[in-house]
Design a protein around this motif. Sequence first.
Motif, PDB file in Angstrom:
ATOM      1  N   UNK A 147      44.857  28.341  44.429  1.00 35.17           N
ATOM      2  CA  UNK A 147      45.956  29.090  43.827  1.00 35.17           C
ATOM      3  C   UNK A 147      45.551  30.551  43.653  1.00 35.17           C
ATOM      4  N   UNK A 148      46.542  31.447  43.644  1.00 32.44           N
ATOM      5  CA  UNK A 148      46.270  32.849  43.384  1.00 32.44           C
ATOM      6  C   UNK A 148      45.738  33.021  41.961  1.00 32.44           C
ATOM      7  N   UNK A 149      44.910  34.033  41.771  1.00 35.39           N
ATOM      8  CA  UNK A 149      44.370  34.307  40.440  1.00 35.39           C
ATOM      9  C   UNK A 149      45.486  34.462  39.412  1.00 35.39           C
ATOM     10  N   UNK A 150      46.523  35.211  39.777  1.00 46.49           N
ATOM     11  CA  UNK A 150      47.615  35.475  38.838  1.00 46.49           C
ATOM     12  C   UNK A 150      48.312  34.186  38.415  1.00 46.49           C
ATOM     13  N   UNK A 151      48.430  33.248  39.339  1.00 43.20           N
ATOM     14  CA  UNK A 151      49.066  31.968  39.018  1.00 43.20           C
ATOM     15  C   UNK A 151      48.212  31.186  38.027  1.00 43.20           C
ATOM     16  N   UNK A 152      46.903  31.196  38.215  1.00 44.98           N
ATOM     17  CA  UNK A 152      46.012  30.489  37.291  1.00 44.98           C
ATOM     18  C   UNK A 152      46.094  31.105  35.899  1.00 44.98           C
ATOM     19  N   UNK A 173      35.384  33.451  40.729  1.00 50.72           N
ATOM     20  CA  UNK A 173      34.209  33.290  41.585  1.00 50.72           C
ATOM     21  C   UNK A 173      34.425  33.763  43.014  1.00 50.72           C
ATOM     22  N   UNK A 174      35.629  33.549  43.522  1.00 53.86           N
ATOM     23  CA  UNK A 174      35.959  33.937  44.894  1.00 53.86           C
ATOM     24  C   UNK A 174      37.463  33.823  45.045  1.00 53.86           C
ATOM     25  N   UNK A 175      37.978  34.337  46.128  1.00 51.98           N
ATOM     26  CA  UNK A 175      39.409  34.223  46.372  1.00 51.98           C
ATOM     27  C   UNK A 175      39.809  32.746  46.418  1.00 51.98           C
ATOM     28  N   UNK A 176      40.757  32.372  45.581  1.00 55.59           N
ATOM     29  CA  UNK A 176      41.211  30.984  45.553  1.00 55.59           C
ATOM     30  C   UNK A 176      40.290  30.050  44.800  1.00 55.59           C
ATOM     31  N   UNK A 266      33.701  38.560  36.248  1.00 57.93           N
ATOM     32  CA  UNK A 266      34.435  39.171  37.365  1.00 57.93           C
ATOM     33  C   UNK A 266      33.561  39.171  38.624  1.00 57.93           C
ATOM     34  N   UNK A 267      33.254  37.972  39.110  1.00 54.18           N
ATOM     35  CA  UNK A 267      32.339  37.880  40.248  1.00 54.18           C
ATOM     36  C   UNK A 267      32.988  38.334  41.553  1.00 54.18           C
ATOM     37  N   UNK A 268      34.261  38.043  41.738  1.00 52.03           N
ATOM     38  CA  UNK A 268      34.960  38.487  42.947  1.00 52.03           C
ATOM     39  C   UNK A 268      34.927  40.011  43.034  1.00 52.03           C
ATOM     40  N   UNK A 269      35.208  40.682  41.920  1.00 60.00           N
ATOM     41  CA  UNK A 269      35.186  42.148  41.904  1.00 60.00           C
ATOM     42  C   UNK A 269      33.761  42.678  42.054  1.00 60.00           C
ATOM     43  N   UNK A 294      28.775  31.607  48.412  1.00 58.71           N
ATOM     44  CA  UNK A 294      29.976  32.392  48.109  1.00 58.71           C
ATOM     45  C   UNK A 294      29.956  33.708  48.872  1.00 58.71           C
ATOM     46  N   UNK A 295      28.788  34.333  48.944  1.00 58.25           N
ATOM     47  CA  UNK A 295      28.676  35.625  49.616  1.00 58.25           C
ATOM     48  C   UNK A 295      28.943  35.515  51.113  1.00 58.25           C
TER      49      UNK A 295
END
Length: 328
Positions: A147-152, A173-176, A266-269, A294-295
């Motif tokens: 799911x998108x971050x905003x949806x969560x 952690x990562x996209x999705x 904020x690991x994705x960022x 993840x990387x």
Amino acid sequence: MSANRLDQIAQATQTAFLFPGQGSQKVGMLAELAEQFSGIQATFTEASDAVGLDLWKIAQSGEGLDQTENTQPVLLTTSIALWRLWLDLGGLAPKYLAGHSLGEYSALVAGNALSLADAVKLVRLRGQLMQTAVPQGEGAMAAILGLDDAKVVELCRLASQAGNGSVDAANYNAKGQVVIAGTAALVQAVMLQAKEQSGKAIALPVSVPSHCALMKPAAEKFAEALEQTAIELPCIPVIQNVNAAAATDVMQLRSALTAQLYQSVQWTKTMQYLQDQGIQYVVECGPGNVLANLAKRLPNIEKAFPIDTQSRIEDALNAILVAEGKIA
């Protein structure tokens, strides 16, 4: 490792070191390396003396390893033992350091912002405060996938409004891939809603709901300990969890460490920031390869190396030296 020693090492221009957090621990970690390199045991002895616990025994036997107050100092010590070994074997110091949750403290020790002794005391206290902030069984964490971050975030907001307690996005952690944390019943509610919206939800086997509003009482007490601990700005920039940026003064650094207890990782960022700075190689300095995996998903990261075994650290040492043009 002294600041002077680090200053004498040519910093790698395209490499970052990543330090894992709680959940990466495993029984017997570093046993193979400890047989070959005496510095591993020496680091554990130094840390054990600081907290009055046999951290090596906990790591090798597994007895008490999954108790948060033990897990955190053991994991930090494991990461610093590997960091020191990397430098002792001639490894290049990286351009940036970053750590996931607990791993941020490992990164600060590696960057000489904190002594190992002070850091293990801090994270042991951190674990104790986290454990007592929420009674056993009343908190929970879960990974929401697809799911998108905003949806969560929206699902968490709606569940918190409708129920007693709170639930928050804890780790991006990562996209999705977002981890949520909070009151157990509300975590369950978000998991159900996520599945109904074609996402996946996986309950995490943890005893403490980290990085959520339930940790604010722990953060208030922890801030007092931080104020009494000697901290400097790191000699290698540490990208902090709460804002995916390096602190510019010690007050900012302390504030971010306090906020980290109850705000999202904020690991994705963080990884996007490292990519934007030209980082192409990452080394995961701790047990396992969660952060390295993840990387590997990111388009600009060419290689990601775990270094928790002799073969892995040798491969990473050689590959980074070649990549940075230090050897042909």
